[in-house]
Design a protein around this motif. Structure first.
Motif, PDB file in Angstrom:
ATOM      1  N   LEU A 300      46.687  83.267  43.220  1.00  0.00           N
ATOM      2  CA  LEU A 300      47.190  81.926  43.506  1.00  0.00           C
ATOM      3  C   LEU A 300      46.678  80.921  42.476  1.00  0.00           C
ATOM      4  O   LEU A 300      47.399  79.990  42.087  1.00  0.00           O
ATOM      5  N   ALA A 301      45.458  81.109  42.007  1.00  0.00           N
ATOM      6  CA  ALA A 301      44.947  80.251  40.936  1.00  0.00           C
ATOM      7  C   ALA A 301      45.773  80.426  39.678  1.00  0.00           C
ATOM      8  O   ALA A 301      46.096  79.452  38.974  1.00  0.00           O
ATOM      9  N   THR A 302      46.137  81.669  39.361  1.00  0.00           N
ATOM     10  CA  THR A 302      46.977  81.961  38.202  1.00  0.00           C
ATOM     11  C   THR A 302      48.356  81.340  38.377  1.00  0.00           C
ATOM     12  O   THR A 302      48.921  80.761  37.442  1.00  0.00           O
ATOM     13  N   ALA A 303      48.907  81.452  39.579  1.00  0.00           N
ATOM     14  CA  ALA A 303      50.237  80.899  39.860  1.00  0.00           C
ATOM     15  C   ALA A 303      50.257  79.388  39.694  1.00  0.00           C
ATOM     16  O   ALA A 303      51.252  78.817  39.218  1.00  0.00           O
ATOM     17  N   ALA A 304      49.178  78.723  40.086  1.00  0.00           N
ATOM     18  CA  ALA A 304      49.110  77.263  39.920  1.00  0.00           C
ATOM     19  C   ALA A 304      49.184  76.880  38.451  1.00  0.00           C
ATOM     20  O   ALA A 304      49.857  75.907  38.071  1.00  0.00           O
ATOM     21  N   ILE A 305      48.502  77.648  37.605  1.00  0.00           N
ATOM     22  CA  ILE A 305      48.537  77.376  36.160  1.00  0.00           C
ATOM     23  C   ILE A 305      49.935  77.636  35.612  1.00  0.00           C
ATOM     24  O   ILE A 305      50.448  76.874  34.776  1.00  0.00           O
ATOM     25  N   LEU A 306      50.561  78.713  36.069  1.00  0.00           N
ATOM     26  CA  LEU A 306      51.917  79.023  35.621  1.00  0.00           C
ATOM     27  C   LEU A 306      52.872  77.877  35.923  1.00  0.00           C
ATOM     28  O   LEU A 306      53.663  77.465  35.066  1.00  0.00           O
ATOM     29  N   ARG A 307      52.814  77.363  37.127  1.00  0.00           N
ATOM     30  CA  ARG A 307      53.719  76.267  37.493  1.00  0.00           C
ATOM     31  C   ARG A 307      53.413  75.014  36.683  1.00  0.00           C
ATOM     32  O   ARG A 307      54.334  74.366  36.159  1.00  0.00           O
ATOM     33  N   ARG A 308      52.155  74.694  36.550  1.00  0.00           N
ATOM     34  CA  ARG A 308      51.764  73.467  35.860  1.00  0.00           C
ATOM     35  C   ARG A 308      52.153  73.501  34.391  1.00  0.00           C
ATOM     36  O   ARG A 308      52.576  72.493  33.824  1.00  0.00           O
ATOM     37  N   GLN A 309      52.036  74.670  33.750  1.00  0.00           N
ATOM     38  CA  GLN A 309      52.272  74.702  32.303  1.00  0.00           C
ATOM     39  C   GLN A 309      53.735  74.450  31.933  1.00  0.00           C
ATOM     40  O   GLN A 309      54.030  74.021  30.821  1.00  0.00           O
ATOM     41  N   TRP A 310      54.657  74.694  32.871  1.00  0.00           N
ATOM     42  CA  TRP A 310      56.074  74.479  32.569  1.00  0.00           C
ATOM     43  C   TRP A 310      56.700  73.323  33.345  1.00  0.00           C
ATOM     44  O   TRP A 310      57.772  72.848  32.963  1.00  0.00           O
TER      45      TRP A 310
END
Length: 478
Positions: A300-310
């Motif tokens: 979920l921490a990784t997913a948050a970064i994925l969403r934020r970066q795009w």
């Protein structure tokens, strides 16, 4: 992406007659993204996906080799090659093991009717074609049983070795096994047993990763192998489980944890990967196709970064189209990784890449699966790692499980509706332009349709059950 009205220039400016025939404007209906029923649309997408699967009555000719025709059961990646797709220099009229398996899973879960006294023809064809490819790889002196790509006749095509392929192919066969006739079930068991023996030899090795760019220890490959070993350990189709399977499961669980770097799960370890390869969407895809749980708070921490970066305008990797879509109440769209440069034309790389339909659908599916898991447990997996992910959805310590489930499903719906909005009359290519939103790269990508279908199943809870255990076998037909 289609617009309400798109007009071509009139051939003769002096022409004053009625606008008919060659002089009429080209009009395409715009997808009504808000009104479209996603379940109903998925049935249509299933038909579009099936156009890319050959049979004995539906035969295609190799665009690069005249008079060479497809074998039944070949799942082509897309009907796209340079001659028919200007600006795209890629030939996708080949069978990738991974893409074919993902597609076969969707066919198996579509509830197609078997023929009288037999199984589902398209699945029977798939298994026979997969066995043909496996036999050709086995007889080759230059490739392994992890070879990733074959021609439409099942011959080895020069390509890389990708050890997620045999695992996900075997997962597909466990899923579809009870929809085969008796003779094909025998072939299917042999195929899985061969894959199992091979994977027990190589699961600790490096392999070419999901995006076919680097050789290393791939999170995605390990996650798919883990799911396969878990499913084979409890299989009900009569495959003997070697003692090494339990050790493989334990080893992969330990190794996957090592991909955590304190902020995110790293896509590929011990590889000369370029800067900007993380956060990589293949981590989230490992929930859809592998043995990673959506409640893993480090995921979920990784997913948050994925969403934020795009999706965050302050990010250097922001897709402008996500801002335009947000104003319409849509999105966001997701790409592969921030340093991407592939847009279907390798001769003209575009730094930053573009969003993909399958990447967006995979993220939506992950969130649907998470909503299902939260509903089942009655608890939100909230800790210091997952807090940023839930905060982006307006959720926190005071939120209920019901709040989280509603927010996650609503968020995923907007992602799927963005795919619909940017489709070309509901047809899905590989990518969308990150600025304009129009489709680009290869057209009618099979995996784009399959990922949308899988996400819609997860939306209603069906995918979670399908992943939990392989389908039971009926009595083999003679």
């Amino acid at each position: 992406m289609t617009v309400a009205l798109w007009s071509q220039p009139v051939a003769d400016p002096a022409y004053a007659g009625p606008t008919i025939g060659a002089y009429a404007p080209a009009v395409k209906p715009a997808p009504a993204f808000a009104q479209t029923d996603l379940v109903a649309l998925s049935r249509y997408f299933s038909l579009l996906m099936m156009r890319n699967i050959t049979s004995d009555g539906y035969v295609i000719e190799d665009p690069a080799s005249s008079s060479v025709f497809s074998v039944p059961g070949c799942v082509i990646a897309a009907p796209s090659y340079p001659v028919n797709t200007p600006g795209v220099d890629q030939d996708y009229v080949f069978n990738w093991v991974r893409d074919g398996a993902i597609t076969a899973i969707e066919i198996a879960l579509a509830g197609l009717s078997p023929i009288p006294g037999g199984g589902v023809p398209s699945l029977i064809d798939y298994v026979n074609f997969a066995a043909l490819c496996q036999a050709n790889a086995k007889n080759s002196a230059t490739v392994s049983l992890g070879h990733a790509c074959f021609t439409i006749t099942g011959e080895v095509r020069p390509w890389s070795e990708q050890n997620d392929g045999p695992a996900i192919q075997s997962i597909a066969i466990l899923t579809l096994f009870d929809q085969l006739d008796g003779s094909t079930q025998t072939i299917a068991k042999q195929l899985v047993e061969t894959n199992l023996s091979y994977l027990l030899e190589v699961y600790q090795d490096k392999t070419t990763n999901l995006w076919e760019e680097y050789e290393g220890y791939s999170f995605f490959a390990r996650a798919v192998q883990l799911r396969f070993f878990r499913e084979i350990a409890r299989n009900t189709i009569g495959i003997a489980v070697p003692a090494g399977v339990a050790d493989a499961i334990s080893w992969l669980e330990i190794q996957l944890a090592i991909h955590w770097n304190g902020q995110l799960y790293v896509s590929v370890l011990d590889a000369a990967a370029q800067a900007g390869y993380d956060a990589n969407i293949d981590i989230v895809s490992s929930v859809c196709y592998g043995g990673i749980e959506p409640t893993d708070t480090k995921l979920l921490a990784t997913a948050a970064i994925l969403r934020r970066q795009w999706a965050d305008p302050s990010s250097s990797n922001y897709y402008p189209i996500n801002g335009a879509d947000a104003a319409k109440g849509l999105g966001p769209l997701f790409g592969r990784y921030p340093g991407d440069h592939y847009d279907g034309d390798v001769a003209a790389p575009v730094v930053g890449g573009h969003p993909w339909a399958l990447c967006t659908a995979n993220f939506a599916e992950f969130q649907y699966r998470l909503a299902n898991a939260i509903e089942a447990s009655g608890a939100i997996p909230l800790d210091q790692f997952s807090e940023p992910f839930f905060a982006e959805l307006g959720l926190g310590a005071s939120s209920s499980a019901a709040d989280a489930s509603v927010a996650l499903r609503a968020s995923s719906d907007l992602m799927l509706r963005a795919i619909v909005y940017h489709s070309d009359h509901y047809e899905l290519s590989e990518q969308f332009d990150g600025t304009t939103g129009y489709e680009k790269s290869v057209r009618n990508l099979t995996w784009s349709y399959a990922s949308f279908l899988s996400a819609v199943r997860a939306r209603s809870g069906g995918a979670l059950a399908a992943k939990a255990k392989p389908r039971k076998s009926r009595v083999p037909r003679s």
